[in-house]
Scaffold this motif. Structure first.
Motif, mmCIF file in Angstrom:
data_model
loop_
_atom_site.group_PDB
_atom_site.id
_atom_site.type_symbol
_atom_site.label_atom_id
_atom_site.label_comp_id
_atom_site.label_asym_id
_atom_site.label_seq_id
_atom_site.Cartn_x
_atom_site.Cartn_y
_atom_site.Cartn_z
ATOM 1 N N PRO A 349 0.841 -1.107 0.128
ATOM 2 C CA PRO A 349 -0.022 -0.092 -0.006
ATOM 3 C C PRO A 349 0.753 1.218 0.086
ATOM 4 O O PRO A 349 2.007 1.387 0.505
ATOM 5 C CB PRO A 349 -0.847 -0.185 1.295
ATOM 6 C CG PRO A 349 -0.781 -1.530 1.484
ATOM 7 C CD PRO A 349 0.461 -2.220 1.255
ATOM 8 N N ALA A 352 -3.346 5.883 -0.231
ATOM 9 C CA ALA A 352 -4.640 5.385 -0.892
ATOM 10 C C ALA A 352 -4.458 4.656 -1.678
ATOM 11 O O ALA A 352 -5.067 4.698 -2.909
ATOM 12 C CB ALA A 352 -5.456 6.893 -1.047
ATOM 13 N N GLY A 508 -5.136 3.236 6.304
ATOM 14 C CA GLY A 508 -6.356 3.174 5.699
ATOM 15 C C GLY A 508 -7.220 4.302 6.154
ATOM 16 O O GLY A 508 -8.377 4.352 6.154
#
Ligand code: MOS
Length: 743
Positions: A349, A352, A508
């Motif tokens: 990740p 976003a 997140g």
């Protein structure tokens, strides 16, 4: 008392940071600390056939060279329930367990020496011989495959469909169909990844750069085959991470192995170049979007197909197409997601993940559709507003997207935008206006926190949360100040330590909704204990008073009727009872609302660009964003989050790209001189507005989460503004002068 939530206070950890007193993982100094440096592979695929460390061992101060030839064999278990931050298929790299090489830059040996210089010198002298094999270094969309079933069931399915998008597309009065590309991108946090491992008998302490101390502990325990109770992870400050420190990378375990071997605390820091292969990155992704609409601009069909690169040894996958399933009202939507296996380190990740990439394609496509319809792009979005989540078939827990459009359009002066591209000029530059919608899923995980109220009138809140920059220390202090009715400067907050109550991943954008509600619950719980204390015999004016007649307010126990003069401040109450402190710990987790609502943050981003038609240079003098992030705990820090996201978006739009050498399977510009990120001169005016919002359907605190929402939408807004300025549609990131001038 003035409410603490909503106040634009400065960061409570700011003074420590500017004075250099905030201790980051790599700055701890356990007694006897020595240094380790990684040796990395130079082939993309094959086997190590020999390692000659004789020259390395001759360097003064070298203590050991560890490789698969002499490293302890480790169980490297994978937890039954894989951590939410880890890929769901394949296996993480098992460092020093065998001769196999899966990518260029893979750690193959570790040198430990008394000094960093000694370890660096010796690492350069380790000779590794390989038997190379053919690897996959070219991104080939045609070879891509659907995700593994375990990946699919974790929210990254190969296909989703409602209605018949392809048939509806064929019949649509107006359609567009285009391909959008985004290169491999790297986090490039200022603080490199670094781990200090120190053993005391069979107990391991790790000072680590991590966004999740509890998971770090679990992953290291599983890899080493020891119990979690034998490990403590400490990480009080993180110097930026952007997702790179969500999971536990192999070098963390390497540091633990090394410290056990040399019986000294070991510090292992990845070099800037090693950060391009030792941790993850945003995977290169190619996307096709096809949109069909009627002549009024109502969407009839949406098709979104994405292909991303992933590693051959484990399957990282993103939610690239997920936003498209719910962004707009449309009966016929089909998405597809595929993965191309390559000999690369595992992606991970970044800022976003997936969402920003998907929104780039979707929001550029929407602009193209607006052009095809000869319609204002904002009007097109308003006409297709999704008044509920059509994918999950749930109402939104709250949705102020239309207010975001209105607020941002007005601040930006959208009405001045010329509908005809290439018609506005200023100072010899072509001027263009563009906009995009943005949204980011609002999620929440179980979290705990403890509160101690002290006889001196202060309180201390603890949770094993993290603060990689968004201001966790400050916002949680404000939540506690509000709940306890104490001034902010009477409250301390501790995080980043596995000895503290369990917290979820700091990623997140979930920290505020998760840990914030745990802090609130812990404050409520300590207040009920304070009331019990006040009612106890001999404790003062409320001894024997009925429970229902007492409340906590403004840092004191008082009568619910509000009679003044009788309030007993917490500190005084504790002193009267002969206590130095009172503790309570609480847990908060999502409930049924998850089945009843869809929750998301929303926003609208508007960009102005100035383009030099001769040089192809693109400037962004201003960005205007309006966001629905639920209740705003601290507008100053939330704004700081948003301008940070906008700057990241400018980087994505105009600058960032890993230049890939497919011959060697290596990033060529693996340094901060050649991997470009925005500097101050690249950033113009950034205007951030928060629309009124308070999402108690989502969680008791009413927050949604800020951070990642703000990078989403920036790149397409800039690209759409470039089209408006020049009539040139750019579909490949980054939008460089070369691309603007080509063809
Ligand atoms: Mo974020 S990419 O979940 O740290």
């Amino acid at each position: 008392m003035r409410s603490a939530i909503g106040q634009p206070i400065s960061r409570v950890d700011g003074p420590a940071k500017v004075r250099g007193q905030a201790r980051y993982a790599g700055e701890f100094q356990p007694h006897g600390l020595v240094h380790a440096v990684l040796v990395t592979s130079t082939i993309v695929q094959g086997r190590i056939i020999a390692i000659d460390d004789s020259e390395a061992l001759r360097v003064p101060g070298v203590m050991a060279v560890i490789s698969h030839l002499n490293a302890p064999r480790l169980p490297w278990h994978i937890p039954e329930q894989r951590p939410v931050v880890d890929p769901k298929a394949g296996e993480p790299l098992h460092l020093f367990q065998g001769p196999e090489v899966h990518f260029n830059g893979q750690p193959v040996a570790l040198v430990i020496a008394g000094t960093l210089e000694g370890a660096t010198e010796a690492a350069a002298r380790v000779q590794v011989s390989y038997a190379p094999a053919n690897g996959v270094t070219m991104f080939d969309e045609a070879s891509a495959r659907p995700p593994h079933p375990d990946t699919a069931s974790a929210g990254r399915p190969g296909t989703t469909s409602r209605g018949d998008a392809d048939a509806a597309l064929a019949q649509a009065a107006v359609r567009i169909d285009a391909t959008y590309r985004q290169p491999r991108e790297h986090h490039n946090a200022i603080e490199p990844h670094v781990t200090i491992a120190a053993w005391d008998g069979d107990h391991l302490t790790l000072y680590d750069k991590t966004q999740w101390v509890d998971n770090d502990r679990q992953e290291v325990a599983h890899a080493l085959g020891i119990s979690e109770s034998q490990i403590r992870v400490i990480s009080p400050f993180v110097g930026g991470a952007f997702g790179s420190a969500l999971r536990t990378w192999p070098h963390v375990i390497a540091a633990a192995i090394a410290a056990r071997e040399v019986r000294r605390p070991v510090r292992l820091e990845l070099t800037r170049r090693q950060l391009y292969s030792g941790i993850g990155f945003r995977p290169r992704t190619e996307q096709r979007i096809a949109l069909g609409a009627d002549r009024d601009g109502r969407l009839q069909a949406v098709v979104h197909e994405a292909t991303a690169q992933t590693a051959r040894y484990e399957e990282y996958a993103e939610t690239t197409v997920n936003t498209t399933t719910k962004a707009y009202a449309c009966r016929n939507v089909r998405t597809a997601y595929r993965l191309a296996d390559m000999n690369i380190n595992s992606p991970c990740p970044m800022r976003a993940p997936g969402t920003v990439t998907g929104i780039f394609a979707l929001e550029t496509a929407m602009d193209e559709l607006a052009v095809a319809l000869n319609m204002d792009p904002l009007e097109l979005r308003l006409r297709n507003f999704a008044d509920h989540d059509q994918h999950q078939q749930h109402p939104w827990s709250s949705n102020e997207l239309q207010a975001c459009y209105r607020a941002a359009a007005e601040k930006f002066g959208w009405h001045r935008r010329p509908q005809q591209p290439g018609t506005l000029r200023h100072d010899g530059k072509q001027v263009g206006y563009g906009m995009a919608m943005t949204m980011y899923p609002a999620n929440r995980e179980a979290a705990s926190a403890s509160v101690s109220v002290f006889a001196n009138g202060t309180a201390l809140i603890r949770s094993a949360a993290s603060d990689m920059g968004p201001g966790t220390y400050t916002s949680m202090t404000q939540v506690a100040a509000e709940c306890l009715g104490l001034p902010v400067d009477k409250i301390g907050f501790e995080l980043g330590d596995t000895d503290l109550p369990v917290a979820p991943v700091h990623g997140g954008s979930i920290t505020m909704a998760s840990v914030g509600n745990a802090v609130m619950a812990a404050c409520r719980s300590v207040e009920s204990r304070l009331i019990d204390l006040a009612r106890a015999p001999g404790s003062g004016p409320f001894a024997g008073v009925k429970l229902a007649d007492l409340v906590c307010r403004d840092g004191a126990v008082m009568r619910a009727s509000g009679a003044v003069g009788e309030a007993v401040p917490y500190g005084e109450l504790l002193r009267r009872c002969g206590l130095s402190k009172l503790d309570s710990e609480s847990h908060a987790e999502p409930g049924e609302e998850e089945e009843q609502f869809s929750s998301s943050a929303f926003g609208a981003v508007f960009a102005e660009v100035h383009v030099d038609a001769g040089l192809g240079t693109i400037r962004v003098p201003r960005l205007v964003g309006a966001y629905d992030i639920g209740r705003v705990v601290n507008p100053k820090i939330a704004r700081s989050q948003c301008i940070g996201g906008m700057v990241g978006g400018i980087g994505m739009a105009l600058l960032e790209a890993a230049e890939w050498d497919a011959r060697f399977g290596r990033v060529m510009n693996s340094n901060l001189a050649e991997y470009l990120v925005p500097v101050c001169a690249d950033v113009g005016e950034l205007d951030v507005t928060f629309v009124a919002s308070d999402d108690r359907n989502f969680n008791p605190l009413g927050v949604k989460g800020v951070a990642e929402i703000a990078i989403c939408g920036v790149a397409p807004a800039i690209g759409n503004a470039i089209y408006n300025a020049t009539g040139r549609r750019l579909r490949d990131l980054p939008f460089t002068p070369a691309r603007l001038l080509a063809g």
